[in-house]
Design an enzyme around this catalytic site. Structure first.
Site, PDB file in Angstrom:
ATOM      1  N   HIS A 217     -16.814   7.181  -2.562  1.00  0.00           N
ATOM      2  CA  HIS A 217     -18.054   7.237  -1.799  1.00  0.00           C
ATOM      3  C   HIS A 217     -18.941   6.006  -1.916  1.00  0.00           C
ATOM      4  O   HIS A 217     -19.318   5.426  -0.910  1.00  0.00           O
ATOM      5  CB  HIS A 217     -18.856   8.507  -1.967  1.00  0.00           C
ATOM      6  CG  HIS A 217     -19.757   8.635  -0.786  1.00  0.00           C
ATOM      7  ND1 HIS A 217     -19.271   8.880   0.478  1.00  0.00           N
ATOM      8  CD2 HIS A 217     -21.062   8.416  -0.639  1.00  0.00           C
ATOM      9  CE1 HIS A 217     -20.258   8.840   1.336  1.00  0.00           C
ATOM     10  NE2 HIS A 217     -21.352   8.572   0.698  1.00  0.00           N
ATOM     11  N   TYR A 221     -21.248   2.300   0.585  1.00  0.00           N
ATOM     12  CA  TYR A 221     -22.568   1.654   0.487  1.00  0.00           C
ATOM     13  C   TYR A 221     -22.432   0.178   0.167  1.00  0.00           C
ATOM     14  O   TYR A 221     -23.256  -0.638   0.567  1.00  0.00           O
ATOM     15  CB  TYR A 221     -23.448   2.396  -0.527  1.00  0.00           C
ATOM     16  CG  TYR A 221     -23.861   3.734   0.026  1.00  0.00           C
ATOM     17  CD1 TYR A 221     -24.941   3.824   0.899  1.00  0.00           C
ATOM     18  CD2 TYR A 221     -23.134   4.874  -0.237  1.00  0.00           C
ATOM     19  CE1 TYR A 221     -25.294   5.023   1.470  1.00  0.00           C
ATOM     20  CE2 TYR A 221     -23.479   6.092   0.326  1.00  0.00           C
ATOM     21  CZ  TYR A 221     -24.565   6.153   1.180  1.00  0.00           C
ATOM     22  OH  TYR A 221     -24.908   7.346   1.757  1.00  0.00           O
ATOM     23  N   HIS A 368     -16.037  10.216  12.160  1.00  0.00           N
ATOM     24  CA  HIS A 368     -17.268   9.960  11.407  1.00  0.00           C
ATOM     25  C   HIS A 368     -17.299   8.554  10.839  1.00  0.00           C
ATOM     26  O   HIS A 368     -18.263   7.819  11.005  1.00  0.00           O
ATOM     27  CB  HIS A 368     -17.396  10.992  10.285  1.00  0.00           C
ATOM     28  CG  HIS A 368     -18.417  10.629   9.252  1.00  0.00           C
ATOM     29  ND1 HIS A 368     -19.763  10.655   9.514  1.00  0.00           N
ATOM     30  CD2 HIS A 368     -18.294  10.206   7.976  1.00  0.00           C
ATOM     31  CE1 HIS A 368     -20.422  10.269   8.432  1.00  0.00           C
ATOM     32  NE2 HIS A 368     -19.556   9.979   7.494  1.00  0.00           N
ATOM     33  N   PHE A 369     -16.216   8.150  10.155  1.00  0.00           N
ATOM     34  CA  PHE A 369     -16.348   6.852   9.481  1.00  0.00           C
ATOM     35  C   PHE A 369     -16.160   5.672  10.427  1.00  0.00           C
ATOM     36  O   PHE A 369     -16.644   4.578  10.132  1.00  0.00           O
ATOM     37  CB  PHE A 369     -15.528   6.759   8.178  1.00  0.00           C
ATOM     38  CG  PHE A 369     -14.033   6.728   8.295  1.00  0.00           C
ATOM     39  CD1 PHE A 369     -13.380   5.654   8.853  1.00  0.00           C
ATOM     40  CD2 PHE A 369     -13.273   7.758   7.771  1.00  0.00           C
ATOM     41  CE1 PHE A 369     -12.006   5.611   8.917  1.00  0.00           C
ATOM     42  CE2 PHE A 369     -11.888   7.731   7.833  1.00  0.00           C
ATOM     43  CZ  PHE A 369     -11.258   6.652   8.410  1.00  0.00           C
ATOM     44  N   HIS A 370     -15.500   5.897  11.567  1.00  0.00           N
ATOM     45  CA  HIS A 370     -15.490   4.797  12.542  1.00  0.00           C
ATOM     46  C   HIS A 370     -16.894   4.592  13.115  1.00  0.00           C
ATOM     47  O   HIS A 370     -17.321   3.461  13.335  1.00  0.00           O
ATOM     48  CB  HIS A 370     -14.465   5.041  13.650  1.00  0.00           C
ATOM     49  CG  HIS A 370     -13.085   4.594  13.257  1.00  0.00           C
ATOM     50  ND1 HIS A 370     -12.278   5.324  12.428  1.00  0.00           N
ATOM     51  CD2 HIS A 370     -12.386   3.459  13.544  1.00  0.00           C
ATOM     52  CE1 HIS A 370     -11.140   4.671  12.226  1.00  0.00           C
ATOM     53  NE2 HIS A 370     -11.169   3.532  12.894  1.00  0.00           N
ATOM     54  N   ARG A 431      -6.065  14.469  10.814  1.00  0.00           N
ATOM     55  CA  ARG A 431      -6.411  13.057  10.985  1.00  0.00           C
ATOM     56  C   ARG A 431      -5.194  12.147  10.930  1.00  0.00           C
ATOM     57  O   ARG A 431      -5.104  11.181  11.651  1.00  0.00           O
ATOM     58  CB  ARG A 431      -7.446  12.628   9.952  1.00  0.00           C
ATOM     59  CG  ARG A 431      -6.959  12.710   8.528  1.00  0.00           C
ATOM     60  CD  ARG A 431      -8.059  12.447   7.516  1.00  0.00           C
ATOM     61  NE  ARG A 431      -8.346  11.038   7.338  1.00  0.00           N
ATOM     62  CZ  ARG A 431      -8.986  10.544   6.289  1.00  0.00           C
ATOM     63  NH1 ARG A 431      -9.419  11.340   5.345  1.00  0.00           N
ATOM     64  NH2 ARG A 431      -9.209   9.260   6.160  1.00  0.00           N
ATOM     65  N   ARG A 432      -4.260  12.411  10.018  1.00  0.00           N
ATOM     66  CA  ARG A 432      -3.258  11.394   9.713  1.00  0.00           C
ATOM     67  C   ARG A 432      -1.900  11.711  10.304  1.00  0.00           C
ATOM     68  O   ARG A 432      -0.897  11.735   9.606  1.00  0.00           O
ATOM     69  CB  ARG A 432      -3.152  11.228   8.198  1.00  0.00           C
ATOM     70  CG  ARG A 432      -4.428  10.691   7.626  1.00  0.00           C
ATOM     71  CD  ARG A 432      -4.405  10.577   6.145  1.00  0.00           C
ATOM     72  NE  ARG A 432      -5.204   9.423   5.743  1.00  0.00           N
ATOM     73  CZ  ARG A 432      -5.535   9.143   4.506  1.00  0.00           C
ATOM     74  NH1 ARG A 432      -5.134   9.899   3.529  1.00  0.00           N
ATOM     75  NH2 ARG A 432      -6.257   8.071   4.240  1.00  0.00           N
TER      76      ARG A 432
END
Lengths: 540, 172
Positions: A217, A221, A368-370, A431-432
């Site tokens: 995580h 950041y 989400h992370f894209h 997802r994968r």
């Protein structure tokens, strides 16, 4: 010019970063077409998983690490106004990371490390992959050390003064990365490398996942902070105004540093090897780290409003129209904030203990992370590049209009790509997967979204190529850039009366140490007390 | 320190939002929604010798108290048994172990979701309100055949279950 070395370092770090980005963008386009399942002749799990592993490693580790190192050398020398400490060491770090990248790329590109960028054991990659990844990280630690030393020396030479905001954020990020990368470093050095070289026969996948979650995580950041530096330190000035509050900005960066670390278990919500209480504790921390981001949203918007009003904007929303939308930095900030808001709310779903089970490991997650990483973060990397590439090459930006087109197309492409993924996730698509082979009526509902995904991928590839072209043509531009100084936004009020601990690196480390011991102490120690059964390596 | 009055108000709003999000977590806890977290180890290389995960013990079991337990194994490339039938509106406890690598199991549109980590037993208890045929998909990359890793679950209405399945001990 005392920062000549930092400019050369930035130039070469960024060249590696953006070359990796460009190559990975082509892979990304291949992947959306292949995985859609709409083109039978393309179906190839072998090709897809090698590609997606390489795409993930290049985008998440290589683009980010080299970009952040290059940007850090620039912010350190220009915000502190002192020469780089030990440029030789900085070059050594660059080459160690570069060699690591090349070593990892060999097995990735030859299909010997199709383990995805999370490389969860007991599926095993070629040992070179783990060794290369470790070297990439070790090289970046050199950067961390240089940033910390420069901040400490500056404090020593400027007693009673507070660090310039850009450097404050950079050194917070360097410490964040040292703490963050320790988890995966322990996994790679003590578990994966000895196991891949055959020195150990077995390892414990539960411990490996726990150590990886430590890194998983806060690493986002580490990627995000340079984007926040642009929002706080460049955007207000480029928009024609001032930074609303430097004090709050420092609290936000400190909050990100401290609270993003002990929260990795929200990636393990549905894992069997950690207890519910620990997951809850990390879940609470996950929501706390939303506070500095919400503060950032406020400060940046307030700074833009000030600028818009200084430019003559009137009324409740009139200031939005008077912002300099044709300035790439300002445009990127607006688009980044839009994507951050949408992606942030998606993240709340991921982080919610109960909602997560619906979308865990579904297409929602890359959606989400894209949006947050490839959207918010990378679009600001582009803007930083447009702002600073002319200054470090000494060549004028070849076309402002092309830069604006590139930013808009990136935003449109990312929306087209990530919105269908969110929907597909809710419709249960994992997802994968490299193709849709399930003999179920459910998959019919997926098809229209697959088409949007392909369109999004195509727009993004075009935008990525345009980015590369703009930088290349700028580098070769005969017209020199006249303004090569790097200036940072001025706050409305100079910061004053900040408590001493806000600037004290030792205090930060102590607080982090305590939080990390509480959050990861027993969850890691338990593996040495439980009767665990280890796994042999598996191919794929 | 300068804290603008607007900034202060926004801080309260931000903290209020966080409290709301946290409230949703604690509400779900109060409702008994817990992620699978049983921290129970097992030797994945010797599942066939374990009593619980031996081949002839896999499948749907009706417990003496009427509740239902499903024992399944995840292995490349399928969830075994490949097809199970279970009743709707009944609490069902799934217990999972992996025979090889890391897998993830999800029944789309439901909250039957867990990772299956070699060396550990995963346990999920949930209830399916809607009868129907559900795919059970692997959602963690487990090798080049990962796309093909799926099984089938039939959820039948409770009355149907009691009429046609319960007497046979749950075999489908």
């Amino acid at each position: 010019m005392n920062d000549h070395q930092s400019r050369r370092l930035a130039l070469w770090n960024w060249t590696v970063a953006f070359a990796a980005f460009l190559f990975a963008s082509f892979l990304g386009f291949y992947q959306v077409v292949e995985r859609s399942g709409l083109f039978d002749f393309l179906e190839s799990p072998k090709g897809y998983f090698a590609s997606v592993s390489t795409h993930g490693v290049l985008m998440a580790y290589v683009l980010t690490t080299f970009f952040i190192m290059g940007f850090g050398y620039l912010t350190a020398t220009t915000s502190l106004k002192r020469p780089l400490w030990q440029p030789g060491l900085a070059w050594a770090g660059f080459f160690v990371s570069l060699i690591g990248t090349v070593l990892a790329a060999i097995p990735l590109l030859t299909g010997k490390a199709s383990v995805l960028y999370t490389f969860y054991p007991p599926i095993q990659a070629h040992a070179l992959f783990y060794i290369g990844a470790a070297l990439l990280v070790v090289g970046s630690w050199v950067w961390c050390a240089i940033m910390v030393v420069m901040a400490v020396q500056w404090h020593r030479d400027n007693p009673g003064r507070t660090l310039p905001l850009a450097m404050y954020a950079t050194v917070a990020n360097a410490l964040l990365w040292l703490w963050t990368s320790a988890g995966v470093a322990l996994e790679v050095v003590f578990q994966l490398i000895p196991w891949a070289l055959g020195w150990n026969d077995t390892l414990d996948p539960g411990l490996a996942r726990t150590l990886f979650a430590w890194t998983l995580h806060p690493i986002v950041y580490f990627w995000l902070i340079p984007a926040y530096i642009a929002l706080y330190c460049f955007v207000p000035r480029e928009a024609g105004g001032y930074l609303f509050s430097e004090e709050m900005a420092k609290f936000a960066f400190l909050g990100l540093l401290i609270f993003s670390l002990p929260i990795g278990f929200h990636h393990l919500y549905v894992d069997p090897e950690q207890g519910a209480g620990w997951k809850l504790w990390h879940g609470v921390g996950t929501f706390l780290v939303a506070v500095p981001t919400l503060v950032t949203g406020f400060t940046v918007l307030a700074s833009m409003e000030i600028a818009g009003r200084l430019n003559g904007g009137k009324g409740l929303f009139g200031w939005i129209g008077t912002l300099p939308w044709r300035n790439p930095m300002v445009l990127a900030a607006i688009l980044a904030l839009l994507m951050l808001i949408l992606g942030g709310f998606g993240g709340i779903v991921n982080a919610s203990y109960a909602l997560n089970t619906m979308i865990h490991n579904t297409a929602w997650v890359p959606g989400h992370f894209h949006l947050i990483f490839a959207g918010t973060t990378v679009i600001l990397y582009f803007a930083i590049a447009y702002h600073l590439w002319p200054k470090i090459t000494g060549r004028k930006l070849v076309s402002n209009t092309l830069a604006l087109i590139q930013l808009w197309t990136w935003f449109v492409g990312m929306t087209l790509l990530s919105t269908p993924w969110h929907v597909l996730g809710l419709l249960g698509q994992p997802r994968r997967i490299s193709g849709v082979t399930y003999n179920s009526l459910l998959t019919l509902a997926w098809q229209p979204y697959e088409l949007f995904m392909i369109m999004g991928g195509a727009v993004l590839l075009g935008s990525a190529v345009l980015f590369g072209v703009i930088l290349w043509r700028t580098w070769k531009n005969p017209e020199p850039e006249t303004d090569t100084g790097i200036a940072y936004a001025e706050p409305i009020h100079p910061p004053e009366g900040l408590p001493a601990w806000v600037e004290n690196i030792k205090t930060w480390n102590l607080v982090i140490l305590v939080l990390m011991l509480i959050s990861f102490g027993w969850p890691i120690a338990q593996f040495f007390f439980l009767k665990t059964y280890e796994s042999l390596p598996w191919g794929y | 320190m300068h804290i603008d009055p607007l900034e202060k108000k926004w801080l309260y709003v931000a903290l209020g939002m966080v409290v709301l999000f946290l409230g949703s977590i604690f509400l779900s806890l109060a409702l008994g929604i817990k992620p699978p977290s049983n921290v129970e180890t097992i030797d994945s290389a010797r599942l066939h010798l374990s009593e619980e995960f031996a081949e002839d013990n896999l499948g749907v079991h009706i417990q003496p108290d009427g509740s239902i337990k499903v024992i399944m194994v995840a292995g490349r490339y399928g969830f075994f048994p490949r097809h199970i039938t279970i009743p709707a509106d009944t609490p069902i406890t799934f217990r999972w172990a992996s025979i090889d690598v890391l897998h993830g199991v999800h029944m789309p549109m439901t909250n039957m979701s867990t990772m299956v980590v070699p060396g550990y037993v995963s346990e999920v208890t949930t209830t399916f309100p809607k009868p129907g045929d559900y795919p059970m998909l692997c959602n963690e990359y487990c090798g080049l055949g990962h796309d093909y890793m799926w099984s089938k679950v039939t959820v039948v209405a409770k009355q149907t279950w009691e009429r046609e399945h319960a007497s046979k001990g749950g075999e489908s």
